[in-house]
Enzyme design. Structure first.
Site, PDB file in Angstrom:
ATOM      1  N   ARG A 122       0.811  -1.238   0.000  1.00 15.40           N
ATOM      2  CA  ARG A 122       0.000   0.000   0.000  1.00 15.40           C
ATOM      3  C   ARG A 122       0.835   1.274   0.000  1.00 15.40           C
ATOM      4  NH1 ARG A 122      -2.906  -3.101   3.672  1.00 15.40           N
ATOM      5  NH2 ARG A 122      -4.764  -4.018   2.732  1.00 15.40           N
ATOM      6  N   LYS A 144       3.137  11.549 -10.838  1.00 17.14           N
ATOM      7  CA  LYS A 144       2.347  10.654 -11.691  1.00 17.14           C
ATOM      8  C   LYS A 144       3.150   9.378 -11.913  1.00 17.14           C
ATOM      9  CE  LYS A 144      -0.586  13.667 -14.486  1.00 17.14           C
ATOM     10  NZ  LYS A 144      -0.883  14.134 -15.859  1.00 17.14           N
ATOM     11  N   GLU A 186       9.599  18.715 -24.690  1.00 10.90           N
ATOM     12  CA  GLU A 186       8.908  19.014 -23.418  1.00 10.90           C
ATOM     13  C   GLU A 186       9.412  20.338 -22.838  1.00 10.90           C
ATOM     14  OE1 GLU A 186       6.342  17.366 -22.405  1.00 10.90           O
ATOM     15  OE2 GLU A 186       6.524  15.340 -23.216  1.00 10.90           O
ATOM     16  N   LYS A 228       7.431  23.087 -13.835  1.00 11.58           N
ATOM     17  CA  LYS A 228       6.534  21.964 -13.550  1.00 11.58           C
ATOM     18  C   LYS A 228       6.085  21.996 -12.084  1.00 11.58           C
ATOM     19  CE  LYS A 228       5.362  17.270 -14.111  1.00 11.58           C
ATOM     20  NZ  LYS A 228       5.565  16.007 -14.759  1.00 11.58           N
ATOM     21  N   GLU A 238      -4.368  17.186 -11.017  1.00  7.44           N
ATOM     22  CA  GLU A 238      -4.885  17.527 -12.346  1.00  7.44           C
ATOM     23  C   GLU A 238      -6.403  17.713 -12.357  1.00  7.44           C
ATOM     24  OE1 GLU A 238      -2.771  15.724 -15.708  1.00  7.44           O
ATOM     25  OE2 GLU A 238      -4.622  15.881 -16.856  1.00  7.44           O
ATOM     26  N   ARG A 242      -3.228  21.822 -13.925  1.00 10.35           N
ATOM     27  CA  ARG A 242      -2.161  20.872 -14.299  1.00 10.35           C
ATOM     28  C   ARG A 242      -2.348  20.348 -15.724  1.00 10.35           C
ATOM     29  NH1 ARG A 242       0.888  16.136 -10.773  1.00 10.35           N
ATOM     30  NH2 ARG A 242       2.155  15.389 -12.505  1.00 10.35           N
ATOM     31  N   ASN A 246      -0.412  19.165 -20.569  1.00 10.35           N
ATOM     32  CA  ASN A 246      -0.760  18.317 -21.706  1.00 10.35           C
ATOM     33  C   ASN A 246      -0.762  19.099 -23.015  1.00 10.35           C
ATOM     34  OD1 ASN A 246      -1.178  16.124 -19.972  1.00 10.35           O
ATOM     35  ND2 ASN A 246      -3.248  16.831 -19.509  1.00 10.35           N
ATOM     36  N   HIS A 249      -0.180  17.432 -26.318  1.00 10.20           N
ATOM     37  CA  HIS A 249      -0.316  15.981 -26.116  1.00 10.20           C
ATOM     38  C   HIS A 249      -1.622  15.439 -26.683  1.00 10.20           C
ATOM     39  CE1 HIS A 249       3.103  16.698 -23.577  1.00 10.20           C
ATOM     40  NE2 HIS A 249       3.179  15.445 -23.189  1.00 10.20           N
ATOM     41  N   HIS A 253      -0.508  12.451 -28.699  1.00 10.93           N
ATOM     42  CA  HIS A 253      -0.702  11.044 -28.314  1.00 10.93           C
ATOM     43  C   HIS A 253      -1.230  10.225 -29.488  1.00 10.93           C
ATOM     44  CE1 HIS A 253      -0.786  11.645 -23.681  1.00 10.93           C
ATOM     45  NE2 HIS A 253       0.352  11.134 -24.074  1.00 10.93           N
ATOM     46  N   HIS A 265       8.024   9.976 -27.972  1.00 12.59           N
ATOM     47  CA  HIS A 265       6.941  10.771 -27.397  1.00 12.59           C
ATOM     48  C   HIS A 265       7.150  12.263 -27.704  1.00 12.59           C
ATOM     49  CE1 HIS A 265       3.957  12.079 -24.486  1.00 12.59           C
ATOM     50  NE2 HIS A 265       4.860  12.824 -23.901  1.00 12.59           N
TER      51      HIS A 265
HETATM   52  N1  GLY Z   1       3.565  15.058 -17.742  1.00 13.84           N
HETATM   53  C1  GLY Z   1       2.401  15.756 -17.381  1.00 13.84           C
HETATM   54  C2  GLY Z   1       2.154  15.787 -15.913  1.00 13.84           C
HETATM   55  O1  GLY Z   1       2.981  15.345 -15.140  1.00 13.84           O
HETATM   56  O2  GLY Z   1       1.117  16.225 -15.490  1.00 13.84           O
END
Ligand code: GLY
Length: 362
Positions: A122, A144, A186, A228, A238, A242, A246, A249, A253, A265
């Protein structure tokens, strides 16, 4: 040694170190916090051949017991079976809640290791030591974690912040030029959504960036992670802003998937950013010279500006199936001038088709 800065969120404080030979200090940074009974390093076999010895000896010099787990290199390792393999080894090593993982590698390894750490017993602690530019400037920070699933990329995951991030820009010296370019996409993204002066900086330092000058790359990585961090601090999960990360993206994507992942990517994101810039232009948010400036910088960093050979219709269909659609409406991250973003679901289908067609070279 002091961190460049610390990411502050409700759930965690994450110090971020960006310095040459950072890998050699990881043992110190782990042991300064606490002494876990075991530190398990997760890497891919290519990166492990280059850097695992350095990291393991840093851990042992700090009196830490450590083990290495490797997965095959490549995006296919971000899957349930590799995760299961990691769990098997954590079980064999009797890793308990006080154990710790260290991810040594690119975004595949940091996402996979972070998710293993989020779910083993956990949740246990982990740290990120990214070795690719894409991971240095993006994947390593923000919490993430996850794996891919037949239903889509990053479909299964969790938010789980690393205890610290240690970026060693000297690793970029062994990174293929194509992967440096992919990471720069990026970096351009962060400048476009958040900091016009950072875009100026990319232009002024383009040659040093292309030659992977360590001082310049240290500044580039630090500025990216600061941008970031400031976004993640406003919206950790998000729920709102946040989503600006994207930018590029949405279409990117789809392009990446339709290239059967032959494109990096970052290459697909470069194309996606140009499409989104065109949409911004058609909505009156961005002027023509700004689009030209973005296109020029993307080309200067050897990134593609067109998705040659892909069908605009396939890209549009796939874009509309993306998991980030809220309440049936596609959210578009657009530029409101250079260095500022806006998020809207109000984009005419004709403008989307036109923009995709442009980046398909039709
Ligand atoms: N790579 C996008 C984020 O971390 O939200």
């Amino acid at each position: 040694m002091i961190p460049k800065f610390t990411l502050h969120t409700e759930s965690e404080e994450t110090p971020v170190f960006v310095e040459e030979n950072a890998i050699e200090h990881i043992g110190l940074w782990v042991s300064e916090r606490r002494i876990p009974p075991i530190v398990v390093v997760v890497s891919d076999s290519t990166v492990a051949d280059l850097y695992a010895d350095k990291l393991l000896s840093s851990l042992s010099q700090s009196g830490l017991k450590s083990e290495l787990i490797t997965v095959p290199p490549g995006d296919q390792s971000k899957c349930l079976s590799q995760l299961d393999g990691i769990f098997d080894k954590l079980g064999d090593l009797h890793v308990q809640r006080d154990g710790m993982l260290v991810a040594l590698g690119g975004g595949v390894v940091t996402d996979l290791t972070g998710f293993a750490a989020a779910t083993w017993m956990r949740g246990i602690e982990y740290a990120n030591c990214p070795t690719t530019l894409e991971a240095d400037v993006d994947a390593s920070l923000g919490g993430k974690t996850g794996i891919n699933h037949a239903a889509g990329k990053n479909m299964v995951g969790a938010f789980h912040h690393p205890q610290f991030v240690a970026v060693d820009p000297t690793c970029l010296k062994t990174l293929p030029a194509r992967d440096i370019s992919a990471g720069l996409a990026e970096s351009i993204k962060h400048a476009l959504i958040a900091d016009a002066s950072f875009l100026d900086w990319h232009e002024a330092n383009a040659e040093s960036i292309r030659s992977v000058d360590s001082t310049v790359m240290t500044e580039l990585i630090t500025r990216n992670l600061q941008i970031k961090a400031s976004v993640v601090e406003q919206d950790e999960r998000e729920g709102s802003v946040r989503a600006c990360l994207n930018f590029g993206h949405t279409i990117g994507h789809a392009v990446e998937k339709l290239s059967n992942y032959q494109m990096r990517h970052g290459e697909a994101v470069a194309i996606g950013m140009l499409a989104a810039a065109h949409i911004s232009f058609r909505k009156g948010l961005l002027d023509g010279p700004a689009i030209e400036r973005i296109r020029t910088l993307i080309r200067r960093f050897n990134l593609p500006i067109q998705a040659d050979g892909l069908s605009p219709q396939d890209i549009i269909e796939l874009t509309l199936g993306d998991k980030k659609i809220r309440a049936g409406k596609r959210q578009w991250v657009l530029l409101d001038g250079i260095g500022k973003f806006t998020i809207t679901d109000d984009v005419d289908a004709g403008i989307i088709a036109e923009s995709v067609t442009i980046v398909c070279g039709d």
